[in-house]
Design an enzyme around this catalytic site. Structure first.
Site, short mmCIF file in Angstrom:
data_model
loop_
_atom_site.label_atom_id
_atom_site.label_comp_id
_atom_site.label_asym_id
_atom_site.label_seq_id
_atom_site.Cartn_x
_atom_site.Cartn_y
_atom_site.Cartn_z
CG ASP A 48 -28.22 -26.29 2.31
OD1 ASP A 48 -29.13 -25.68 1.73
OD2 ASP A 48 -27.06 -25.87 2.40
CB CYS A 104 4.75 -26.34 -14.71
SG CYS A 104 4.43 -27.81 -13.72
CD GLU A 135 -27.11 -65.52 -10.69
OE1 GLU A 135 -27.30 -66.72 -10.89
OE2 GLU A 135 -26.77 -65.05 -9.59
CB CYS A 155 7.99 -29.93 -15.39
SG CYS A 155 6.64 -29.23 -16.35
NE ARG A 180 -40.70 -22.35 -2.17
CZ ARG A 180 -40.46 -21.09 -2.52
NH1 ARG A 180 -39.57 -20.86 -3.46
NH2 ARG A 180 -41.08 -20.10 -1.95
CE1 TYR A 235 -40.82 -29.60 4.06
CE2 TYR A 235 -38.59 -30.43 3.97
CZ TYR A 235 -39.56 -29.59 3.49
OH TYR A 235 -39.29 -28.75 2.46
CE LYS A 264 -31.05 -19.86 6.08
NZ LYS A 264 -30.32 -20.18 4.96
CB CYS A 299 1.65 -27.92 -16.60
SG CYS A 299 3.17 -28.68 -17.21
CE LYS A 305 -34.48 -23.18 5.86
NZ LYS A 305 -33.85 -23.36 4.57
CD GLU A 356 -39.89 -31.08 10.73
OE1 GLU A 356 -39.57 -30.53 9.65
OE2 GLU A 356 -41.02 -31.50 10.97
CB SER A 360 -39.88 -19.44 1.37
OG SER A 360 -40.27 -18.11 1.40
CG LEU A 361 -39.66 -22.13 6.48
CD1 LEU A 361 -38.63 -23.18 6.91
CD2 LEU A 361 -40.82 -22.13 7.46
CB CYS A 388 4.57 -32.34 -16.09
SG CYS A 388 4.19 -31.44 -14.59
S1 IVH Z 1 -41.15 -26.74 6.20
C1 IVH Z 1 -44.02 -23.24 4.88
N1 IVH Z 1 -39.19 -28.17 7.08
O1 IVH Z 1 -36.65 -24.69 3.58
C2 IVH Z 1 -42.68 -23.75 4.69
N2 IVH Z 1 -38.78 -26.78 5.19
O2 IVH Z 1 -37.39 -21.70 3.33
C3 IVH Z 1 -42.68 -25.21 4.85
N3 IVH Z 1 -36.53 -26.96 4.29
O3 IVH Z 1 -38.72 -24.60 0.77
C4 IVH Z 1 -41.34 -25.74 4.82
N4 IVH Z 1 -35.79 -28.44 5.73
O4 IVH Z 1 -36.99 -26.45 0.92
C5 IVH Z 1 -39.57 -27.27 6.16
N5 IVH Z 1 -37.54 -29.54 7.98
C6 IVH Z 1 -37.93 -28.65 7.07
C7 IVH Z 1 -37.07 -28.18 6.05
C8 IVH Z 1 -37.54 -27.24 5.14
C9 IVH Z 1 -35.48 -27.72 4.66
C10 IVH Z 1 -36.51 -26.01 3.15
C11 IVH Z 1 -37.62 -26.21 2.16
C12 IVH Z 1 -38.37 -24.94 2.07
C13 IVH Z 1 -37.38 -23.97 2.63
C14 IVH Z 1 -38.14 -22.85 3.27
#
Ligand code: IVH
Length: 685
Positions: free
Chosen positions: A118, A407, A36, A410, A137, A226, A313, A425, A116, A114, A83-84, A431
């Site tokens: 992946d 194999c 449905e 077999c 990005r 985030y 990390k 195989c 991170k 927070e 990036s970080l 087999c």
């Molecule tokens: S804050 C100024 N918070 O990590 C950077 N990033 O290397 C702001 N990522 O491109 C990012 N978890 O893809 C932030 N809780 C989190 C995250 C996070 C994963 C990734 C994100 C970013 C990369 C930075």
């Protein structure tokens, strides 16, 4: 239908679909059947394509995709996506803290921690409450506009209704693939002979760039948000912005914490090191951010990354252990997988004894030798990996691994196709693991749904020489199965097996489900046949396009390529399959048993008033149609469905396993009891 009528119908259908989606995804319950629901959705899709200008900006049809994007538009980010900087040690984190204290000139500040996640970073722009744009990005300055794909992610709101929304703002977060979804996709790929995908992160970014948004929708991506960006936002710190995000209806991971000292940050890091492994997604560290926005400004950023945040990390856990042997597994499609047999070692919560080595190239790349001490790692994924060899500990007399040429099950000589890493195989017919694997694939729920058979019984039937090929299942009789004795592997007995015998009830269940499978739709039969690279979606597309096995078998290479989503790899596989005399015989036998080898069009009956004024009760389980389909057919032909049997009822349509009280009442009131096929006759089918 006039435009005005269409407008109100579209609004009504959108509301209904939204409502049922919310029940299903938000509350884990349903009020209507899948059938449905699909009907409502299809009606909406059809109306939207007839009246494209009337489609609502937040239409729920966007969740299922369907649009094809040939190339993604490049969009400049209003605020760069930085990036970080990463750290792997407590010392470096302390250095970061010292830099912050120095930069601010005092210790009066808070951190916000927070996990991170992946996956892949995504930026969402909302205008007047509607999702306007979703951009990857890219290089940080400009990314790809993947809005149609992002709209299939159910946790990304298409429309917000809070009262305190800025007119325009940006939300950023991480799109990810839950590990369970990733494992399911890989199991499906293995089942049809495709290579495994490497990890959820790459799969996520690959999925977001797919051209067909309906495939994106089928991959069940998810997203954690985030951060919020915009001009003149009404909050001055991160904690408040996260709180606001949650209240506006965004998906925020509840794993964050406000920390008032670097020691609390260390506690957070320690606490989540193991706990994060229980989360349904991969995480690879902790992101530590300064909470207050003014203080962030004061610290500033470098060209690449902010000075107010850092990523800590986690090291993936690794252990050294001895490689005792390399064994080889044979899959359903004959693919050979080498496996490292390890001296048991404890790693990230479990004892590791084995690790997949994927293929011969991987063994050569690592230069593995039996007797080596190897490093085993468990990253985000559950399956451990061999990452390297401790060369200092290599025994002096060790020799490079000689990959098997025959194999292991077999003894047939292995083949390796050009451009492929995996050995195969070629003894498809006999087999043993291929025979068992093919049967298991055929009987699975998503194919012929004869799972009542069970793996052990299936093995027993093969051992007894009763089945080798899926078509043999249809020659089984109750008499053969009832009381049948076969061996089952068991480590309780000295000889390594115990004897089991099939009871009458199990025998009957097996026969019944084999019989029922004759009504399974053609697309599922095609999937069950088990042609390499023909998964469920491909089988569906092929069934839709060619409509019968005969037309599919006759199709030339060029005709195969004309079918939607069929590429060279699948076309070659289909041609190779149907070229084989044995396979053609197999298909003929399946046809002869009465399986659905063509699309069933009996459900596509035109509306009529044949059943006008007649009432029906549907009860039990049916072979050709689901209960919902039968009810739909009654409605479409002018009849009425009622739920209880009374003297006024015209027909009771009786299926298997129906309740005795309905039958009793129908007999008492003299109501006509008809079978499914008699019902079909009523409709002239
Ligand atoms: S804050 C100024 N918070 O990590 C950077 N990033 O290397 C702001 N990522 O491109 C990012 N978890 O893809 C932030 N809780 C989190 C995250 C996070 C994963 C990734 C994100 C970013 C990369 C930075």
């Amino acid at each position: 239908m006039t435009e005005l009528e269409a407008k109100s119908k579209i609004a009504e259908l959108s509301k209904q679909v939204d409502y049922h989606n919310q029940l299903y995804y938000g509350e884990d319950r349903t009020e209507i059947s899948d059938f449905e629901f699909d009907k409502l959705l299809q009606e909406l899709i059809d109306l939207e394509s007839k009246f494209p200008t009337l489609k609502l900006q937040d239409s729920p049809t966007q969740r299922v995709g369907g649009t094809i994007t040939k190339s993604f538009e490049t969009v400049y980010h209003k605020f760069p996506m930085l990036s970080l900087s990463n750290t792997y040690s407590k010392e470096e984190l302390t250095d970061f803290h010292d830099r912050v204290v120095k930069g601010l000139g005092h210790e009066d500040f808070e951190y916000f921690c927070e996990l991170k996640f992946d996956g892949t970073a995504l930026s969402l722009t909302y205008k007047n409450g509607y999702l306007d744009k979703a951009v990857t990005r890219g290089d940080g300055t400009r990314g790809d506009n993947i809005t149609t794909n992002a709209k299939t992610i159910r946790t990304i709101p298409l429309r917000l209704t809070a009262g305190d929304l800025p007119e325009e703002f940006e939300v950023r977060g991480e799109v990810f693939m839950p590990r369970e979804v990733f494992d399911r996709i890989n199991a499906e790929r293995e089942d049809i002979g495709e290579e495994r995908l490497a990890n959820p992160r790459n799969t996520t970014s690959g999925t977001l760039k797919m051209q067909d948004s309906s495939v994106v929708a089928s991959r069940n991506l998810d997203c954690f948000l985030y951060s919020v960006l915009g001009d003149d936002l009404a909050f001055d710190n991160h904690a408040d912005s996260i709180d606001r995000l949650e209240r506006w209806g965004f998906n925020v991971s509840p794993t964050y914490r406000r920390c008032s000292s670097i020691d609390e940050v260390f506690e957070y890091i320690a606490e989540w090191e193991m706990k994060r492994l229980e989360l349904p997604l991969d995480t690879d560290g902790v992101v530590i951010k300064i909470n207050n926005f003014k203080q962030r400004e004061q610290l500033g950023s470098t060209a690449k990354s902010p000075r107010w945040a850092i990523a800590y990390k986690y090291k993936s856990e690794s252990a050294a252990t001895k490689l005792n042997a390399i064994t080889y597994q044979v899959g359903r499609t004959g693919a050979i997988t080498p496996v490292a047999e390890l001296e048991p070692v404890f790693l990230a919560g479990t004892t590791v004894k084995r690790a997949s080595l994927h293929n011969a190239n991987e063994i050569a790349r690592l230069d593995l030798r039996v007797g080596d001490t190897v490093f085993v790692e468990k990253g985000g994924e559950i399956i451990p990996k061999v990452t390297g060899v401790h060369l200092d500990e290599r025994p002096p007399d060790s020799e490079p691994v000689k990959y098997i040429e025959n194999c292991p099950k077999c003894d047939t000589e292995l083949i390796r196709m050009e451009g492929e890493a995996v050995h195969y195989c070629s003894n498809v017919e006999s087999c043993p693991p291929q025979v068992l694997g093919r049967l298991e694939h055929f009987i699975q729920r998503r194919a012929m749904n004869i799972e009542s058979l069970g793996k052990e019984t299936l093995k027993g039937l093969i051992d007894k020489g009763l089945v080798e090929n899926p078509a043999d299942l249809y020659d089984l009789t109750f008499e053969t199965l009832n009381g049948l004795e076969f061996q089952v592997a068991s480590d309780k007995n000295e000889n390594g097996y115990s004897v089991r015998s099939l009871r009458e009830k199990s025998a009957q269940n097996i026969i019944d489900s084999i019989e029922k499978s004759k009504a399974i739709a053609f697309e599922d039969v095609l999937f069950g046949i088990g042609i390499r690279f023909v998964g469920q979606t491909v089988a569906e597309k092929l069934a839709d396009h060619f409509e019968s096995i005969d037309r599919l078998m006759e199709a030339s290479y060029e005709e195969l390529l004309e079918a939607p989503e069929i590429g060279e790899k699948i076309a070659i596989s289909l041609q190779q399959f149907f070229e084989s005399e044995k396979n053609r015989e197999f298909i003929d036998r399946l046809k002869a048993t009465g399986l659905q080898m063509a699309v069933d069009k009996s459900g596509d009956i035109a509306d009529s008033n044949i059943l006008e004024g007649k009432t029906f009760v549907i009860s039990g389980v049916f072979t050709n149609h689901s209960r919902d389909e039968l009810k739909e057919m009654i409605k479409k032909n002018g009849g009425k469905n009622v739920s209880s049997v009374s003297a006024k009822l015209d027909y009771l349509v009786a299926g298997d396993n129906m309740g005795p009280s309905k039958l009793e009442k129908a007999n008492k009131f003299g109501v006509k009891i008809i079978s499914e096929s008699e019902f079909e006759t009523l409709l002239g089918l």
